[in-house]
Design a protein around this motif. Sequence first.
Motif, PDB file in Angstrom:
ATOM      1  N   GLU A   1      15.152  -6.255   1.348  1.00 20.06           N
ATOM      2  CA  GLU A   1      15.572  -5.380   0.257  1.00 20.06           C
ATOM      3  C   GLU A   1      16.643  -6.046  -0.599  1.00 20.06           C
ATOM      4  O   GLU A   1      16.621  -5.965  -1.830  1.00 20.06           O
ATOM      5  N   THR A   2      17.620  -6.660   0.039  1.00 19.98           N
ATOM      6  CA  THR A   2      18.721  -7.281  -0.704  1.00 19.98           C
ATOM      7  C   THR A   2      18.352  -8.664  -1.210  1.00 19.98           C
ATOM      8  O   THR A   2      18.906  -9.119  -2.215  1.00 19.98           O
ATOM      9  N   GLY A   3      17.425  -9.339  -0.535  1.00 19.88           N
ATOM     10  CA  GLY A   3      17.103 -10.718  -0.875  1.00 19.88           C
ATOM     11  C   GLY A   3      15.914 -10.904  -1.779  1.00 19.88           C
ATOM     12  O   GLY A   3      15.602 -12.028  -2.159  1.00 19.88           O
ATOM     13  N   GLY A   4      15.207  -9.810  -2.107  1.00 20.48           N
ATOM     14  CA  GLY A   4      14.132  -9.931  -3.080  1.00 20.48           C
ATOM     15  C   GLY A   4      12.790 -10.329  -2.507  1.00 20.48           C
ATOM     16  O   GLY A   4      11.942 -10.840  -3.227  1.00 20.48           O
ATOM     17  N   PHE A   5      12.568 -10.109  -1.198  1.00 16.50           N
ATOM     18  CA  PHE A   5      11.236 -10.360  -0.638  1.00 16.50           C
ATOM     19  C   PHE A   5      10.779  -9.116   0.129  1.00 16.50           C
ATOM     20  O   PHE A   5      11.582  -8.345   0.651  1.00 16.50           O
ATOM     21  N   THR A   6       9.479  -8.913   0.169  1.00  8.97           N
ATOM     22  CA  THR A   6       8.889  -7.748   0.807  1.00  8.97           C
ATOM     23  C   THR A   6       8.676  -8.024   2.287  1.00  8.97           C
ATOM     24  O   THR A   6       8.262  -9.120   2.664  1.00  8.97           O
ATOM     25  N   VAL A   7       8.951  -7.046   3.130  1.00  4.54           N
ATOM     26  CA  VAL A   7       8.817  -7.209   4.580  1.00  4.54           C
ATOM     27  C   VAL A   7       7.864  -6.158   5.122  1.00  4.54           C
ATOM     28  O   VAL A   7       8.037  -4.959   4.890  1.00  4.54           O
ATOM     29  N   ASP A   8       6.865  -6.615   5.854  1.00  5.14           N
ATOM     30  CA  ASP A   8       6.004  -5.749   6.649  1.00  5.14           C
ATOM     31  C   ASP A   8       6.271  -6.054   8.119  1.00  5.14           C
ATOM     32  O   ASP A   8       6.572  -7.201   8.475  1.00  5.14           O
ATOM     33  N   ALA A   9       6.139  -5.061   8.972  1.00  8.82           N
ATOM     34  CA  ALA A   9       6.363  -5.258  10.398  1.00  8.82           C
ATOM     35  C   ALA A   9       5.191  -4.706  11.185  1.00  8.82           C
ATOM     36  O   ALA A   9       4.638  -3.650  10.848  1.00  8.82           O
ATOM     37  N   THR A  10       4.809  -5.417  12.247  1.00  7.81           N
ATOM     38  CA  THR A  10       3.684  -4.974  13.070  1.00  7.81           C
ATOM     39  C   THR A  10       3.823  -5.511  14.484  1.00  7.81           C
ATOM     40  O   THR A  10       4.485  -6.530  14.715  1.00  7.81           O
ATOM     41  N   GLU A  11       3.196  -4.814  15.424  1.00 14.20           N
ATOM     42  CA  GLU A  11       3.003  -5.322  16.780  1.00 14.20           C
ATOM     43  C   GLU A  11       1.508  -5.434  17.083  1.00 14.20           C
ATOM     44  O   GLU A  11       1.121  -5.639  18.237  1.00 14.20           O
ATOM     45  N   ASP A  12       0.697  -5.323  16.045  1.00 14.10           N
ATOM     46  CA  ASP A  12      -0.750  -5.382  16.166  1.00 14.10           C
ATOM     47  C   ASP A  12      -1.227  -6.804  15.892  1.00 14.10           C
ATOM     48  O   ASP A  12      -1.149  -7.287  14.759  1.00 14.10           O
ATOM     49  N   ALA A  13      -1.726  -7.476  16.916  1.00 19.33           N
ATOM     50  CA  ALA A  13      -2.196  -8.854  16.754  1.00 19.33           C
ATOM     51  C   ALA A  13      -3.404  -8.956  15.844  1.00 19.33           C
ATOM     52  O   ALA A  13      -3.729 -10.055  15.367  1.00 19.33           O
ATOM     53  N   ASN A  14      -4.062  -7.839  15.562  1.00 14.45           N
ATOM     54  CA  ASN A  14      -5.200  -7.878  14.641  1.00 14.45           C
ATOM     55  C   ASN A  14      -4.779  -8.210  13.216  1.00 14.45           C
ATOM     56  O   ASN A  14      -5.636  -8.455  12.364  1.00 14.45           O
ATOM     57  N   ALA A  15      -3.485  -8.221  12.964  1.00 21.38           N
ATOM     58  CA  ALA A  15      -3.001  -8.658  11.649  1.00 21.38           C
ATOM     59  C   ALA A  15      -3.215 -10.149  11.429  1.00 21.38           C
ATOM     60  O   ALA A  15      -3.128 -10.635  10.295  1.00 21.38           O
ATOM     61  N   PHE A  16      -3.506 -10.896  12.520  1.00 16.19           N
ATOM     62  CA  PHE A  16      -3.649 -12.340  12.425  1.00 16.19           C
ATOM     63  C   PHE A  16      -5.099 -12.708  12.123  1.00 16.19           C
ATOM     64  O   PHE A  16      -5.866 -13.143  12.986  1.00 16.19           O
ATOM     65  N   THR A  17      -5.466 -12.485  10.857  1.00 17.76           N
ATOM     66  CA  THR A  17      -6.745 -12.931  10.313  1.00 17.76           C
ATOM     67  C   THR A  17      -6.455 -13.831   9.131  1.00 17.76           C
ATOM     68  O   THR A  17      -5.397 -13.689   8.486  1.00 17.76           O
ATOM     69  N   PRO A  18      -7.357 -14.750   8.796  1.00 18.58           N
ATOM     70  CA  PRO A  18      -7.087 -15.626   7.646  1.00 18.58           C
ATOM     71  C   PRO A  18      -6.806 -14.843   6.373  1.00 18.58           C
ATOM     72  O   PRO A  18      -5.877 -15.178   5.624  1.00 18.58           O
ATOM     73  N   LYS A  19      -7.579 -13.791   6.119  1.00 18.96           N
ATOM     74  CA  LYS A  19      -7.407 -13.024   4.884  1.00 18.96           C
ATOM     75  C   LYS A  19      -6.053 -12.346   4.840  1.00 18.96           C
ATOM     76  O   LYS A  19      -5.345 -12.387   3.824  1.00 18.96           O
ATOM     77  N   ASN A  20      -5.649 -11.721   5.945  1.00 17.72           N
ATOM     78  CA  ASN A  20      -4.382 -11.002   5.937  1.00 17.72           C
ATOM     79  C   ASN A  20      -3.199 -11.951   5.898  1.00 17.72           C
ATOM     80  O   ASN A  20      -2.218 -11.710   5.177  1.00 17.72           O
ATOM     81  N   LEU A  21      -3.253 -13.039   6.644  1.00 11.99           N
ATOM     82  CA  LEU A  21      -2.126 -13.968   6.669  1.00 11.99           C
ATOM     83  C   LEU A  21      -1.884 -14.611   5.310  1.00 11.99           C
ATOM     84  O   LEU A  21      -0.752 -14.981   4.991  1.00 11.99           O
ATOM     85  N   ARG A  22      -2.928 -14.742   4.508  1.00 13.38           N
ATOM     86  CA  ARG A  22      -2.738 -15.338   3.165  1.00 13.38           C
ATOM     87  C   ARG A  22      -1.800 -14.508   2.300  1.00 13.38           C
ATOM     88  O   ARG A  22      -1.288 -14.997   1.291  1.00 13.38           O
ATOM     89  N   ARG A  23      -1.557 -13.257   2.676  1.00  7.85           N
ATOM     90  CA  ARG A  23      -0.669 -12.386   1.898  1.00  7.85           C
ATOM     91  C   ARG A  23       0.799 -12.747   2.094  1.00  7.85           C
ATOM     92  O   ARG A  23       1.655 -12.292   1.334  1.00  7.85           O
ATOM     93  N   TYR A  24       1.101 -13.576   3.129  1.00  9.76           N
ATOM     94  CA  TYR A  24       2.487 -13.769   3.534  1.00  9.76           C
ATOM     95  C   TYR A  24       2.959 -15.199   3.311  1.00  9.76           C
ATOM     96  O   TYR A  24       2.226 -16.157   3.537  1.00  9.76           O
ATOM     97  N   ASP A  25       4.223 -15.302   2.901  1.00 12.52           N
ATOM     98  CA  ASP A  25       4.863 -16.606   2.748  1.00 12.52           C
ATOM     99  C   ASP A  25       5.456 -17.101   4.056  1.00 12.52           C
ATOM    100  O   ASP A  25       5.655 -18.304   4.228  1.00 12.52           O
ATOM    101  N   ALA A  26       5.749 -16.189   4.969  1.00 13.12           N
ATOM    102  CA  ALA A  26       6.246 -16.571   6.290  1.00 13.12           C
ATOM    103  C   ALA A  26       5.957 -15.449   7.269  1.00 13.12           C
ATOM    104  O   ALA A  26       5.856 -14.271   6.893  1.00 13.12           O
ATOM    105  N   VAL A  27       5.841 -15.838   8.544  1.00 13.46           N
ATOM    106  CA  VAL A  27       5.684 -14.879   9.638  1.00 13.46           C
ATOM    107  C   VAL A  27       6.861 -15.069  10.583  1.00 13.46           C
ATOM    108  O   VAL A  27       7.141 -16.189  11.031  1.00 13.46           O
ATOM    109  N   VAL A  28       7.556 -13.974  10.878  1.00 16.82           N
ATOM    110  CA  VAL A  28       8.694 -13.987  11.789  1.00 16.82           C
ATOM    111  C   VAL A  28       8.232 -13.510  13.163  1.00 16.82           C
ATOM    112  O   VAL A  28       7.752 -12.377  13.293  1.00 16.82           O
ATOM    113  N   PHE A  29       8.349 -14.363  14.177  1.00 10.42           N
ATOM    114  CA  PHE A  29       8.118 -13.960  15.555  1.00 10.42           C
ATOM    115  C   PHE A  29       9.463 -13.495  16.116  1.00 10.42           C
ATOM    116  O   PHE A  29      10.333 -14.308  16.429  1.00 10.42           O
ATOM    117  N   LEU A  30       9.636 -12.181  16.202  1.00  3.58           N
ATOM    118  CA  LEU A  30      10.913 -11.588  16.581  1.00  3.58           C
ATOM    119  C   LEU A  30      10.886 -11.221  18.061  1.00  3.58           C
ATOM    120  O   LEU A  30      10.312 -10.210  18.461  1.00  3.58           O
TER     121      LEU A  30
END
Length: 447
Positions: free
Chosen positions: A61-90
């Motif tokens: 919010e303060t830094g100017g980038f959008t954040v999505d959060a998930t615990e669903d591994a189904n988010a790891f598809t080529p099409k979906n990952l292309r939406r992101y500039d980085a993935v944080v493993f927290l």
Amino acid sequence: MNTTGRWTTAVVGAALLLGCVSEPAASHSADAERVLVFSKTAGFRHDSIPDGVAAVKQLGETGGFTVDATEDANAFTPKNLRRYDAVVFLSTTGDVLDPTQQRAFEGYIRQGGGYVGIHAAADTEYDWTFYGGLVGAYFQSHPAIQPATVVAEDRAHPSTSGLPPTWNRTDEWYNYRSNPRDRAHVLASLDESSYTGGTMNGDHPIAWCQDYQGGRAFYTGLGHTKESYADPAFLGHVLGGIRYAIGDAQADCRPENGYRPLFDGTAASLDDWKQAGPGSFTRSDDGTLTSSGGMGMLWYAGQSFGSYSLKLDWKMAGASGDDNSGVFVGFPPSGDPWSAVDNGYEIQIDATDVPEKTTGSVYGFRSADLKKRDRALNPPGEWNTYEIRVEGERLRVWLNGVKINDFTNTDPARSLRDGHVGIQNHGADDQVSFRDIRIKEPLVKGD
């Protein structure tokens, strides 16, 4: 230089470190960077994960980038990952992705994606070789939560540039199965004498970065406790790692070994330096040298050098980038700064002059590769790293890990084979800061 976005986030990062960010930024543009926070656990689950997710969302919010959060591994598809500039493993743990999802993530990194690993990200996917290389080192053990001293080894990287040289904090301090120093760039390490339970024989990296198979990777072992995610210094550390991973800040993340300090921030390390000509440099408590007055030069009189790699960190203070300074190499000892101009070579810092006299140029002799230079250069107010490599009469320049110049001296009146090094204080209107001047010599095959 594409400075607008990076300058905005630099200001935000500084505000976070001061703990004074009170309002989120305005709504994001359609092409704003996007980050995915992934916190699935298949082993131990940290109770700080909700705090971590909330903190990264606030950084967005303060830094100017959008954040999505998930615990669903189904988010790891080529099409979906292309939406992101980085993935944080927290603080992920155990086997969190199946083989198909792993292949999708490998492809994402190889196509230039970014990775940020926080704390237990190193306790994840032990049987996935690609991930082991990406995170840099696997978790082995940890002692009880306790205070320890973190040593900031690289204070130009955006994740550590706002930290003091030593940082005292309480966390759960991981020991790792291997030392990542030879394959990644260590940003911070632990002083094992400052706590009990360290098992890495006095060389204990705790945060690092690397270019990995086409992507960018940042890992920090900090972040076990809930309190971490309310600590402005830790949040600035994470923000800098995210900024690097999404490509919003540039840094030299090549492994660095074998260098010795010429100036390490202490007053004692200036004993072998001499000021030539008018003006001076002021050393601050955080180990930064800042120029004033001129036209003079601070030069290393302790010895001359022939075959070497010189590294140093620098930044310009003015918003315009019109702060003139340079790094001189290959000149004879003299109390006259013009001797360095007439007999050596200057690697320029000022970004506003003509090509052969601007950032990365061998001043007056050879322009840098401007396209590469512009992509590698951080804006005024942020730190940059030069590597200046001299071998015989050949001089090469790297800016934040990117080679931008390759020059060979053919002037019989000059020679790079033996000479001194120095930093310029150009004039009253120019303020340039330097940190961590170090050298590796002599160079050998393979360096």
